[in-house]
Scaffold this motif. Structure first.
Motif, PDB file in Angstrom:
ATOM      1  N   ALA A 187       0.828  -1.205   0.000  1.00 55.60           N
ATOM      2  CA  ALA A 187       0.000   0.000   0.000  1.00 55.60           C
ATOM      3  C   ALA A 187       0.863   1.256   0.000  1.00 55.60           C
ATOM      4  CB  ALA A 187      -0.929   0.001   1.213  1.00 55.60           C
TER       5      ALA A 187
ATOM      6  N   GLU B  80       2.466   1.727  -3.427  1.00 59.98           N
ATOM      7  CA  GLU B  80       1.478   2.167  -4.411  1.00 59.98           C
ATOM      8  C   GLU B  80       0.880   3.529  -4.077  1.00 59.98           C
ATOM      9  OE1 GLU B  80      -1.322  -1.026  -4.505  1.00 59.98           O
ATOM     10  OE2 GLU B  80       0.058  -2.420  -5.518  1.00 59.98           O
TER      11      GLU B  80
ATOM     12  N   ARG C 125      -0.827   4.551  -1.590  1.00 59.82           N
ATOM     13  CA  ARG C 125      -2.193   4.518  -1.058  1.00 59.82           C
ATOM     14  C   ARG C 125      -2.256   4.929   0.410  1.00 59.82           C
ATOM     15  NH1 ARG C 125      -4.156  -0.454  -0.826  1.00 59.82           N
ATOM     16  NH2 ARG C 125      -2.416  -1.658  -1.629  1.00 59.82           N
TER      17      ARG C 125
ATOM     18  N   VAL D  90      -5.967  11.382   4.543  1.00 61.55           N
ATOM     19  CA  VAL D  90      -7.313  11.103   4.034  1.00 61.55           C
ATOM     20  C   VAL D  90      -8.311  11.936   4.836  1.00 61.55           C
ATOM     21  CG1 VAL D  90      -9.050   9.332   3.584  1.00 61.55           C
ATOM     22  CG2 VAL D  90      -6.619   8.759   3.438  1.00 61.55           C
TER      23      VAL D  90
ATOM     24  N   TRP E 171     -12.917   4.219  10.191  1.00 58.50           N
ATOM     25  CA  TRP E 171     -12.991   4.084   8.741  1.00 58.50           C
ATOM     26  C   TRP E 171     -14.359   4.498   8.206  1.00 58.50           C
ATOM     27  CZ3 TRP E 171     -16.457   0.170   7.089  1.00 58.50           C
ATOM     28  CH2 TRP E 171     -16.871  -0.704   8.098  1.00 58.50           C
ATOM     29  N   GLN E 172     -14.339   4.891   6.943  1.00 56.57           N
ATOM     30  CA  GLN E 172     -15.556   5.268   6.223  1.00 56.57           C
ATOM     31  C   GLN E 172     -15.609   4.543   4.885  1.00 56.57           C
ATOM     32  OE1 GLN E 172     -14.803   9.641   6.183  1.00 56.57           O
ATOM     33  NE2 GLN E 172     -16.814   9.791   7.177  1.00 56.57           N
ATOM     34  N   ILE E 173     -16.823   4.378   4.378  1.00 56.31           N
ATOM     35  CA  ILE E 173     -16.994   3.892   3.005  1.00 56.31           C
ATOM     36  C   ILE E 173     -17.467   5.071   2.174  1.00 56.31           C
ATOM     37  CG2 ILE E 173     -18.251   2.336   1.478  1.00 56.31           C
ATOM     38  CD1 ILE E 173     -18.425   0.355   3.748  1.00 56.31           C
TER      39      ILE E 173
ATOM     40  N   ALA F 144     -17.719   6.446  -1.838  1.00 59.62           N
ATOM     41  CA  ALA F 144     -17.654   6.127  -3.267  1.00 59.62           C
ATOM     42  C   ALA F 144     -17.156   4.700  -3.502  1.00 59.62           C
ATOM     43  CB  ALA F 144     -16.753   7.126  -3.993  1.00 59.62           C
ATOM     44  N   GLY F 145     -17.621   3.789  -2.652  1.00 58.07           N
ATOM     45  CA  GLY F 145     -17.242   2.390  -2.813  1.00 58.07           C
ATOM     46  C   GLY F 145     -15.870   2.047  -2.264  1.00 58.07           C
ATOM     47  N   GLN F 146     -15.153   3.028  -1.705  1.00 54.69           N
ATOM     48  CA  GLN F 146     -13.821   2.793  -1.159  1.00 54.69           C
ATOM     49  C   GLN F 146     -13.872   2.712   0.372  1.00 54.69           C
ATOM     50  OE1 GLN F 146     -11.592   6.186  -2.526  1.00 54.69           O
ATOM     51  NE2 GLN F 146     -10.884   5.129  -4.368  1.00 54.69           N
ATOM     52  N   ILE F 147     -13.077   1.825   0.935  1.00 58.41           N
ATOM     53  CA  ILE F 147     -12.897   1.788   2.384  1.00 58.41           C
ATOM     54  C   ILE F 147     -11.723   2.706   2.711  1.00 58.41           C
ATOM     55  CG2 ILE F 147     -12.340   0.378   4.385  1.00 58.41           C
ATOM     56  CD1 ILE F 147     -13.592  -1.994   2.977  1.00 58.41           C
ATOM     57  N   ARG F 148     -11.994   3.786   3.428  1.00 58.99           N
ATOM     58  CA  ARG F 148     -10.960   4.763   3.757  1.00 58.99           C
ATOM     59  C   ARG F 148     -10.686   4.738   5.260  1.00 58.99           C
ATOM     60  NH1 ARG F 148     -12.679  10.149   0.208  1.00 58.99           N
ATOM     61  NH2 ARG F 148     -12.699   9.114  -1.846  1.00 58.99           N
TER      62      ARG F 148
END
Length: 275
Positions: A220, A223, A225, A229, A254-256, A258-262
């Motif tokens: 991660a 890349e 990532r 955030v 964490w939050q979801i 736009a389809g992403q786990i942040r």
């Protein structure tokens, strides 16, 4: 410099350098001096009884030869010099036991795996005594050494240095490659290469062996990532808890979006009372 951080590769001679530096300091100023290991029981093997493989002599005998010594206590690992200074080995595993003593110089060996709380307790003592502290280590991931190095390299009151095997020539490339093959056979190619990067190239990015999700975290980071955030205020924040008892308790936020786990935040603590 009163403060220094030496991030040097494995087998670069970090402890030997600091032992000799302490021998000089002990004759420039009569005071107490400490060599701090991650755990007290490590001290006897790593420092007190350790033999220099290049000379066949004990490390402490080379750094503190007999004519400099007035008294030596083998049981408590204490040396009193003819100058009146006293040098001893301590451990960071029980920082409460270090409070109240007045050292004028401390060497923190293997700082990456020491308990950083030890420095929090001792820094005010050194400030009052106008003392010095040197931290010597090889990286162990992005822990307190990385954040300390980032601070120190921009602080004129600190000396910060990274020395890789290619910088010193203390370990040949042939030896490193032979070690790499051994690591590959034990840990696999990915973790073996990460260990070589950590131990000989002083990489903070190497996955820590045995760490959960170490390889995934390394990937991660490679890349890009991992970064800042922002929390999306219109989306709920979830938490995942690892309820520590003898170890740290960890909470990931964490939050979801736009389809992403942040993963947006993280908390860690000890001695938490559960009800």
């Amino acid at each position: 410099m009163k403060r220094s951080l030496l991030v040097w590769h494995r087998r670069a001679g970090k402890d030997d350098l600091i032992l000799h530096r302490t021998a000089i300091a002990a004759h420039e100023r009569v005071a107490n001096y400490w060599h701090c290991l991650p755990r007290y029981e490590q001290a006897r093997k790593a420092i007190w009884e350790a033999i220099n493989p290049h000379t066949g002599k004990r490390r402490i005998d080379e750094a503190f030869p007999a004519p400099l010594r007035r008294r030596i206590d083998n049981s408590s690992m204490v040396i009193e010099f003819q100058s009146g200074s006293i040098w001893r080995v301590v451990g960071s595993d029980n920082p409460d036991s270090l409070v109240g003593a007045p050292p004028a110089g401390i060497a923190f060996s293997e700082w990456a795996i020491c308990n950083p709380s030890a420095w929090a307790y001792l820094a005010p003592i050194l400030a009052e005594n106008n003392g010095w502290a040197t931290f010597i280590t090889t990286p162990r991931g992005r822990n307190h050494v990385k954040t300390m190095y980032d601070m120190a390299k921009g602080n004129p009151e600190w000396f910060a240095q990274i020395l890789r095997a290619a910088d010193t020539g203390a370990v040949s490339q042939q030896t490193i490659e032979e070690q790499r093959l051994e690591y590959h056979s034990i840990y696999g190619v990915d973790e073996g290469d990460a260990l070589i990067e950590q131990e000989y190239n002083c990489s903070f990015e190497g996955a820590i062996l045995g760490a959960y999700y170490g390889r995934e975290m390394l990937r991660a980071d490679q890349e890009k990532r991992i970064g800042i955030v922002p929390i999306e205020p219109s989306v709920p924040v979830n938490t995942a808890w690892d309820l520590g008892k003898g170890d740290h308790m960890a909470i990931w936020c964490w939050q979801i979006v736009a389809g992403q786990i942040r993963l947006v935040d993280y908390f860690q603590g000890r001695d938490v009372v559960h009800s």
